[in-house]
Design an enzyme around this catalytic site. Sequence first.
Site, PDB file in Angstrom:
ATOM      1  N   SER A  27       0.843  -1.200   0.000  1.00 43.92           N
ATOM      2  CA  SER A  27       0.000   0.000   0.000  1.00 43.92           C
ATOM      3  C   SER A  27       0.879   1.251   0.000  1.00 43.92           C
ATOM      4  O   SER A  27       0.743   2.138   0.836  1.00 43.92           O
ATOM      5  CB  SER A  27      -0.931  -0.003   1.217  1.00 43.92           C
ATOM      6  OG  SER A  27      -1.925  -0.993   1.083  1.00 43.92           O
ATOM      7  N   ASN A  76      -7.864   8.019   6.569  1.00 44.83           N
ATOM      8  CA  ASN A  76      -8.495   7.411   5.391  1.00 44.83           C
ATOM      9  C   ASN A  76     -10.006   7.462   5.548  1.00 44.83           C
ATOM     10  O   ASN A  76     -10.554   6.841   6.469  1.00 44.83           O
ATOM     11  CB  ASN A  76      -8.034   5.962   5.234  1.00 44.83           C
ATOM     12  CG  ASN A  76      -6.615   5.859   4.728  1.00 44.83           C
ATOM     13  OD1 ASN A  76      -6.377   5.834   3.525  1.00 44.83           O
ATOM     14  ND2 ASN A  76      -5.652   5.813   5.640  1.00 44.83           N
ATOM     15  N   HIS A 103       2.940   5.457   3.295  1.00 43.80           N
ATOM     16  CA  HIS A 103       2.112   4.261   3.397  1.00 43.80           C
ATOM     17  C   HIS A 103       0.649   4.688   3.421  1.00 43.80           C
ATOM     18  O   HIS A 103       0.283   5.663   4.075  1.00 43.80           O
ATOM     19  CB  HIS A 103       2.439   3.470   4.669  1.00 43.80           C
ATOM     20  CG  HIS A 103       1.949   2.065   4.620  1.00 43.80           C
ATOM     21  ND1 HIS A 103       0.617   1.730   4.778  1.00 43.80           N
ATOM     22  CD2 HIS A 103       2.602   0.889   4.416  1.00 43.80           C
ATOM     23  CE1 HIS A 103       0.474   0.417   4.676  1.00 43.80           C
ATOM     24  NE2 HIS A 103       1.655  -0.118   4.455  1.00 43.80           N
ATOM     25  N   HIS A 104      -0.179   3.944   2.695  1.00 47.31           N
ATOM     26  CA  HIS A 104      -1.605   4.279   2.600  1.00 47.31           C
ATOM     27  C   HIS A 104      -2.287   4.230   3.964  1.00 47.31           C
ATOM     28  O   HIS A 104      -3.324   4.873   4.182  1.00 47.31           O
ATOM     29  CB  HIS A 104      -2.296   3.316   1.639  1.00 47.31           C
ATOM     30  CG  HIS A 104      -3.532   3.863   0.995  1.00 47.31           C
ATOM     31  ND1 HIS A 104      -4.360   4.787   1.608  1.00 47.31           N
ATOM     32  CD2 HIS A 104      -4.097   3.624  -0.223  1.00 47.31           C
ATOM     33  CE1 HIS A 104      -5.368   5.077   0.805  1.00 47.31           C
ATOM     34  NE2 HIS A 104      -5.230   4.391  -0.309  1.00 47.31           N
ATOM     35  N   ALA A 105      -1.722   3.491   4.915  1.00 47.02           N
ATOM     36  CA  ALA A 105      -2.304   3.464   6.255  1.00 47.02           C
ATOM     37  C   ALA A 105      -2.209   4.834   6.921  1.00 47.02           C
ATOM     38  O   ALA A 105      -2.927   5.109   7.875  1.00 47.02           O
ATOM     39  CB  ALA A 105      -1.604   2.416   7.119  1.00 47.02           C
TER      40      ALA A 105
END
Length: 474
Positions: free
Chosen positions: A35, A320, A147-149
């Site tokens: 991610s 997110n 990081h997408h987190a």
Amino acid sequence: MNATAIAQDGWGQDPAMNPIETVMWRAEADPALKSTMIALEVLDRAPDWADFVATHQHALVGVPRLRHRVVEPPFGLAAPRWSPDPQFDLHFHLRRSTLRSGATWKDLFSAAEQIAMSPFDRSRPPWEATLFEGLPDGRAAYVLKLHHASTDGVGTLQLMKMLHSSLPTTKRAGPRPERGGMTAWGVLGAQALDSARSAPSVVRRAGAAARRVVADPGKSLLDGVRYGLSLQRVLSPPPAAPSPLLAGRSVNWRYAALDVDLASLRAAAKAAGGSLNDAYIAALLGGYRRYHEGFGAPVDAIPMAIPISVRRDGDGGGGNRFATARLAGPVGVTDPRERIEAIGELVRTARQEPALDNIRVLAPLLARLPASVIAQIAGDMARSSDLQASNVPGAREEVHFAGTRVERLYPFAPLPGCPAMITLVSHLATCCIGVNYDAAAFTDGDLFLSSLEDGFTEVLALAGPDAGAARWLR
């Protein structure tokens, strides 16, 4: 937006990962589900290195999340938690590289691909920033890896505002000190404390729901049935089978960047009675059609996914907050005007689904599973789409980075097991389109890129003879 404003907006202030972020973090048990997000900015020249470093020191003031690492609880018994890195060293996160003499933009993308495909050091905050020098005409590039987190596309642009300034000034402040980090067992304790604190509000919400049912049981029953039917629709695969031509999968990403005149794409959309997003997706699907025709394997539709922001007024920055609409992309509609109309209807219908934001219901259940099981389920869902496409509004006024002018900003979103993830960010008068595709799915990369260019050309033709052309950054 200055550091104080972002801090007040709460960019990345919640120490606990939400279920969506937990799934993305733990799904990386499968290397194909990395991610990693890349924001690539083209600068009019290389900034002074001291100013480059100072810019990030300034960002650390308003965005403490950049100094936080992820701490996993024992046995995965709670959500991972963001905690100050007791050994944080900005030196590790900032890199500098000079491309070879005579380097092209393709060389830059190749370097960015390698950065994106390299795993994060999970003992440190999951981000890196690299300054590339030696680009054509004295330009430079800033490559930010996240990081997408940490955040979604909208949150990434909020972070980029932190790194930009309205004027080409390089005056920066230093970060504030933070308390020491958390241990793995401390994450369990923090989770228990959070649960105890939230219990009264959970009870209040449950009581309010019960009162609504008592007050109007008929309406409550009808709403429940409607939501259930909607959930069934949004969870069902779209009525389009994955293309056999794109069945290959690997961990090898390829990047390309396309410039499209924003006014021309808007005019084309208006000519067909659609939105900018409708025209954008129509162009992508036109490219998919041409690619399949090039192999003599035409398809009528492909399964695709579109992230839709569900941010509300008052939501803090970062994090997110998105839902995913799954559609059957009308590749076989050859007339671009009709394709724009068809896409507009599909997207409007998806947005009206009561269960559109079903990930909020499903992610908490998925996040409790072992990482290997999360990876299996998430991978199966991602591989069922042939295209993921996103569109995020960007800067409308000129911005600067470390005393240099930002000419373009190209987004390269993660490729979670699907053949291509294509993202548009508007920057001033240009639609900056970042293409991330799997080299095993699109076995002829040159044909794929030329097909996408042709797809935009046929859509832009709706804007009339004065429409700008789509151009790859080569």
